[in-house]
Design a protein around this motif. Structure first.
Motif, PDB file in Angstrom:
ATOM      1  N   ILE A 156       0.956  -1.125  -0.192  1.00  0.00           N
ATOM      2  CA  ILE A 156      -0.105   0.192  -0.035  1.00  0.00           C
ATOM      3  C   ILE A 156       0.827   1.097   0.118  1.00  0.00           C
ATOM      4  O   ILE A 156       1.713   1.394   0.919  1.00  0.00           O
ATOM      5  CB  ILE A 156      -0.905   0.055   1.445  1.00  0.00           C
ATOM      6  CG1 ILE A 156      -1.883  -1.142   1.104  1.00  0.00           C
ATOM      7  CG2 ILE A 156      -1.476   1.198   1.273  1.00  0.00           C
ATOM      8  CD1 ILE A 156      -2.570  -1.390   2.370  1.00  0.00           C
ATOM      9  N   VAL A 157       0.887   2.071  -1.066  1.00  0.00           N
ATOM     10  CA  VAL A 157       1.832   3.268  -1.373  1.00  0.00           C
ATOM     11  C   VAL A 157       1.143   4.424  -0.593  1.00  0.00           C
ATOM     12  O   VAL A 157       1.861   5.113   0.172  1.00  0.00           O
ATOM     13  CB  VAL A 157       1.997   3.365  -2.787  1.00  0.00           C
ATOM     14  CG1 VAL A 157       2.980   4.593  -3.055  1.00  0.00           C
ATOM     15  CG2 VAL A 157       2.546   2.363  -3.468  1.00  0.00           C
ATOM     16  N   SER A 158      -0.057   4.500  -0.829  1.00  0.00           N
ATOM     17  CA  SER A 158      -0.904   5.740  -0.160  1.00  0.00           C
ATOM     18  C   SER A 158      -2.141   5.669  -0.191  1.00  0.00           C
ATOM     19  O   SER A 158      -2.848   4.578  -1.001  1.00  0.00           O
ATOM     20  CB  SER A 158      -0.730   6.880  -0.837  1.00  0.00           C
ATOM     21  OG  SER A 158      -1.375   6.766  -2.291  1.00  0.00           O
ATOM     22  N   PHE A 159      -3.054   6.220   0.520  1.00  0.00           N
ATOM     23  CA  PHE A 159      -4.336   6.009   0.570  1.00  0.00           C
ATOM     24  C   PHE A 159      -5.102   7.458   1.107  1.00  0.00           C
ATOM     25  O   PHE A 159      -4.406   8.333   1.809  1.00  0.00           O
ATOM     26  CB  PHE A 159      -4.878   4.923   1.525  1.00  0.00           C
ATOM     27  CG  PHE A 159      -4.587   5.036   3.054  1.00  0.00           C
ATOM     28  CD1 PHE A 159      -5.376   5.409   3.854  1.00  0.00           C
ATOM     29  CD2 PHE A 159      -3.259   4.548   3.419  1.00  0.00           C
ATOM     30  CE1 PHE A 159      -5.162   5.337   5.297  1.00  0.00           C
ATOM     31  CE2 PHE A 159      -2.957   4.651   4.750  1.00  0.00           C
ATOM     32  CZ  PHE A 159      -3.979   5.015   5.646  1.00  0.00           C
ATOM     33  N   ARG A 160      -6.369   7.512   0.771  1.00  0.00           N
ATOM     34  CA  ARG A 160      -7.254   8.580   1.116  1.00  0.00           C
ATOM     35  C   ARG A 160      -8.619   8.181   1.721  1.00  0.00           C
ATOM     36  O   ARG A 160      -9.059   7.074   1.153  1.00  0.00           O
ATOM     37  CB  ARG A 160      -7.443   9.525   0.024  1.00  0.00           C
ATOM     38  CG  ARG A 160      -6.200  10.405  -0.525  1.00  0.00           C
ATOM     39  CD  ARG A 160      -6.799  11.402  -1.377  1.00  0.00           C
ATOM     40  NE  ARG A 160      -7.525  12.732  -0.590  1.00  0.00           N
ATOM     41  CZ  ARG A 160      -7.928  13.790  -1.457  1.00  0.00           C
ATOM     42  NH1 ARG A 160      -8.040  13.850  -2.241  1.00  0.00           N
ATOM     43  NH2 ARG A 160      -8.522  14.453  -0.363  1.00  0.00           N
ATOM     44  N   THR A 161      -9.056   8.838   2.768  1.00  0.00           N
ATOM     45  CA  THR A 161     -10.351   8.502   3.385  1.00  0.00           C
ATOM     46  C   THR A 161     -11.301   9.463   2.997  1.00  0.00           C
ATOM     47  O   THR A 161     -10.882  10.907   3.562  1.00  0.00           O
ATOM     48  CB  THR A 161     -10.309   8.212   4.815  1.00  0.00           C
ATOM     49  OG1 THR A 161      -9.219   7.076   5.182  1.00  0.00           O
ATOM     50  CG2 THR A 161     -11.575   7.845   5.448  1.00  0.00           C
ATOM     51  N   LEU A 162     -12.427   9.139   2.712  1.00  0.00           N
ATOM     52  CA  LEU A 162     -13.629  10.307   2.545  1.00  0.00           C
ATOM     53  C   LEU A 162     -14.833   9.677   3.153  1.00  0.00           C
ATOM     54  O   LEU A 162     -15.130   8.565   3.233  1.00  0.00           O
ATOM     55  CB  LEU A 162     -13.694  10.208   1.041  1.00  0.00           C
ATOM     56  CG  LEU A 162     -12.822  10.897   0.212  1.00  0.00           C
ATOM     57  CD1 LEU A 162     -11.709   9.869  -0.302  1.00  0.00           C
ATOM     58  CD2 LEU A 162     -13.219  11.921  -0.923  1.00  0.00           C
ATOM     59  N   MET A 163     -15.569  10.695   3.936  1.00  0.00           N
ATOM     60  CA  MET A 163     -16.596  10.531   4.723  1.00  0.00           C
ATOM     61  C   MET A 163     -17.968  10.431   4.072  1.00  0.00           C
ATOM     62  O   MET A 163     -18.831  10.823   4.452  1.00  0.00           O
ATOM     63  CB  MET A 163     -16.429  11.491   5.835  1.00  0.00           C
ATOM     64  CG  MET A 163     -15.415  11.279   6.719  1.00  0.00           C
ATOM     65  SD  MET A 163     -15.460  12.483   7.984  1.00  0.00           S
ATOM     66  CE  MET A 163     -16.822  12.302   9.148  1.00  0.00           C
ATOM     67  N   THR A 164     -17.948   9.726   2.981  1.00  0.00           N
ATOM     68  CA  THR A 164     -19.317   9.977   2.048  1.00  0.00           C
ATOM     69  C   THR A 164     -20.407   9.187   2.740  1.00  0.00           C
ATOM     70  O   THR A 164     -21.462   9.879   2.822  1.00  0.00           O
ATOM     71  CB  THR A 164     -18.750   9.461   0.673  1.00  0.00           C
ATOM     72  OG1 THR A 164     -17.703  10.035   0.003  1.00  0.00           O
ATOM     73  CG2 THR A 164     -20.062   9.602  -0.455  1.00  0.00           C
ATOM     74  N   GLY A 165     -19.948   7.993   3.038  1.00  0.00           N
ATOM     75  CA  GLY A 165     -21.172   7.186   3.746  1.00  0.00           C
ATOM     76  C   GLY A 165     -21.797   7.788   5.208  1.00  0.00           C
ATOM     77  O   GLY A 165     -22.789   7.946   5.120  1.00  0.00           O
ATOM     78  N   GLU A 166     -20.742   8.346   5.843  1.00  0.00           N
ATOM     79  CA  GLU A 166     -21.283   9.030   6.917  1.00  0.00           C
ATOM     80  C   GLU A 166     -22.050  10.498   6.702  1.00  0.00           C
ATOM     81  O   GLU A 166     -23.045  10.832   7.432  1.00  0.00           O
ATOM     82  CB  GLU A 166     -20.173   9.313   7.978  1.00  0.00           C
ATOM     83  CG  GLU A 166     -20.814   9.925   9.292  1.00  0.00           C
ATOM     84  CD  GLU A 166     -19.659   9.980  10.418  1.00  0.00           C
ATOM     85  OE1 GLU A 166     -19.986  10.670  11.491  1.00  0.00           O
ATOM     86  OE2 GLU A 166     -18.555   9.670  10.035  1.00  0.00           O
ATOM     87  N   LEU A 167     -21.555  11.164   5.760  1.00  0.00           N
ATOM     88  CA  LEU A 167     -22.453  12.221   5.180  1.00  0.00           C
ATOM     89  C   LEU A 167     -23.721  12.023   4.667  1.00  0.00           C
ATOM     90  O   LEU A 167     -24.426  12.503   4.988  1.00  0.00           O
ATOM     91  CB  LEU A 167     -21.531  12.956   3.954  1.00  0.00           C
ATOM     92  CG  LEU A 167     -20.250  13.830   4.456  1.00  0.00           C
ATOM     93  CD1 LEU A 167     -19.432  14.113   3.458  1.00  0.00           C
ATOM     94  CD2 LEU A 167     -20.662  14.897   5.458  1.00  0.00           C
ATOM     95  N   PHE A 168     -23.921  10.841   3.947  1.00  0.00           N
ATOM     96  CA  PHE A 168     -25.162  10.537   3.407  1.00  0.00           C
ATOM     97  C   PHE A 168     -26.124  10.295   4.613  1.00  0.00           C
ATOM     98  O   PHE A 168     -27.119  10.418   4.682  1.00  0.00           O
ATOM     99  CB  PHE A 168     -24.916   9.286   2.359  1.00  0.00           C
ATOM    100  CG  PHE A 168     -26.217   8.775   2.038  1.00  0.00           C
ATOM    101  CD1 PHE A 168     -26.613   9.308   0.933  1.00  0.00           C
ATOM    102  CD2 PHE A 168     -26.989   7.924   2.670  1.00  0.00           C
ATOM    103  CE1 PHE A 168     -28.066   8.874   0.347  1.00  0.00           C
ATOM    104  CE2 PHE A 168     -28.311   7.209   2.000  1.00  0.00           C
ATOM    105  CZ  PHE A 168     -28.761   7.901   0.654  1.00  0.00           C
TER     106      PHE A 168
END
Length: 297
Positions: A156-168
């Motif tokens: 795993i070189v890099s990653f990003r987390t997005l709170m899309t599910g929680e926002l929905f």
């Protein structure tokens, strides 16, 4: 049941367990005793409530992933730093357990810049890569906090987390939009909304209130509104993660329903996407972690 070991996926809100014989699932159970719903001394009791009938006189291995390894969890399993293999170290042994179990918790991964963390997804990624030699590309793991993960040469070189599910969840259940969002779905509405925020992400806040206005003025169908809200948020996510998915080999690891939604949004943008079942990937990753404990215990 002749259970060899017990696989555990222990998140913030739910606990899922499987009785395993090698790679074969003999039985499963779940409860709402996630990490957020039990105290520091409640982890073993919550687990035993589900697995008591699977235990023998001799100790059986329990391999767990997820938030159970957080600082507030059963035992803290420190993060490893990326770039890293998904499972760079053997799971951490839980001290002082019931003599019928030997419990281990898989560490998560952290990224120092930009700061980000994962717990549980590293196990799914390990399980996915374990069946696909030399796989390089980008993984999307949709959920409450969706992960976009760059994988190269088994790391795993890099990653990003997005709170899309929680926002929905927050917008549909706790904001003014709760009066306008209901059950149902419309695929065309969803894909149109994805395209809308991909091309004009700066309009997202206005588009969101438009859902309420369309209900008040035009009595918009609540299922249509649900599809549009999902499309607006996922479109914004794809706009933010464009460098991750554009022109890359892609795979989605998730529950079937949400994977289909993400796959539809990505295919609309011309991406080729394969999907993998999240439970199967989790169990495969937990099996790999179990092998690591057997080599070092």
């Amino acid at each position: 049941m002749n259970t060899d070991w017990i696989a555990v996926d222990w998140g913030t809100s739910h606990l899922r367990v499987w009785a395993m014989q090698g790679a074969k699932v003999l039985g499963c159970a779940q409860s709402d005793k996630g990490m957020a719903r039990i105290g520091a001394d409640g982890f073993q009791t919550a687990l035993l409530d589900l697995v008591e009938n699977w235990l023998k006189d001799d100790p059986i291995d329990v391999i767990a992933c997820g938030m159970v390894g957080a600082r507030q969890g059963w035992v803290e399993a420190p993060y490893s730093t990326v770039p890293s293999q998904p499972l760079p170290h053997a799971p951490v042994r839980v001290p002082g357990t019931d003599p019928r179990i030997r419990a281990f918790v898989i560490p998560g991964l952290k990224q120092l810049s930009p700061p980000d963390v994962m717990r549980g997804e590293e196990t799914q990624i390990a399980g996915f890569l374990g069946t696909r030699q030399n796989w390089d590309g980008v993984l999307c793991l949709p959920g409450t906090h969706t992960k976009w993960v760059q994988v190269s040469a088994g790391e795993i070189v890099s990653f990003r987390t997005l709170m899309t599910g929680e926002l929905f969840d927050l917008l549909s259940a706790q904001s003014v939009l709760r009066h306008s969002i209901g059950e149902g779905w419309d695929e065309n509405t969803f894909t149109d909304a994805v395209a809308d925020t991909l091309s004009k992400p700066e309009q997202l806040a206005a588009r969101l209130f438009g859902l309420r206005a369309a209900d008040l003025l035009h009595n918009q169908d609540k299922g249509i509104a649900r599809a549009r809200l999902s499309g607006l948020l996922i479109g914004a996510e794809l706009a933010a993660t464009r460098p991750y998915w554009l022109g890359q080999q892609l795979a989605i690891i998730g529950a079937d329903a949400v994977s289909r939604v993400y796959a539809a949004a990505l295919k609309q943008q011309g991406a080729f996407v394969e999907t993998a079942n999240a439970t199967e990937a989790t169990l495969a990753g937990l099996a790999l972690a179990r092998n690591m404990t057997r080599q070092t215990a």
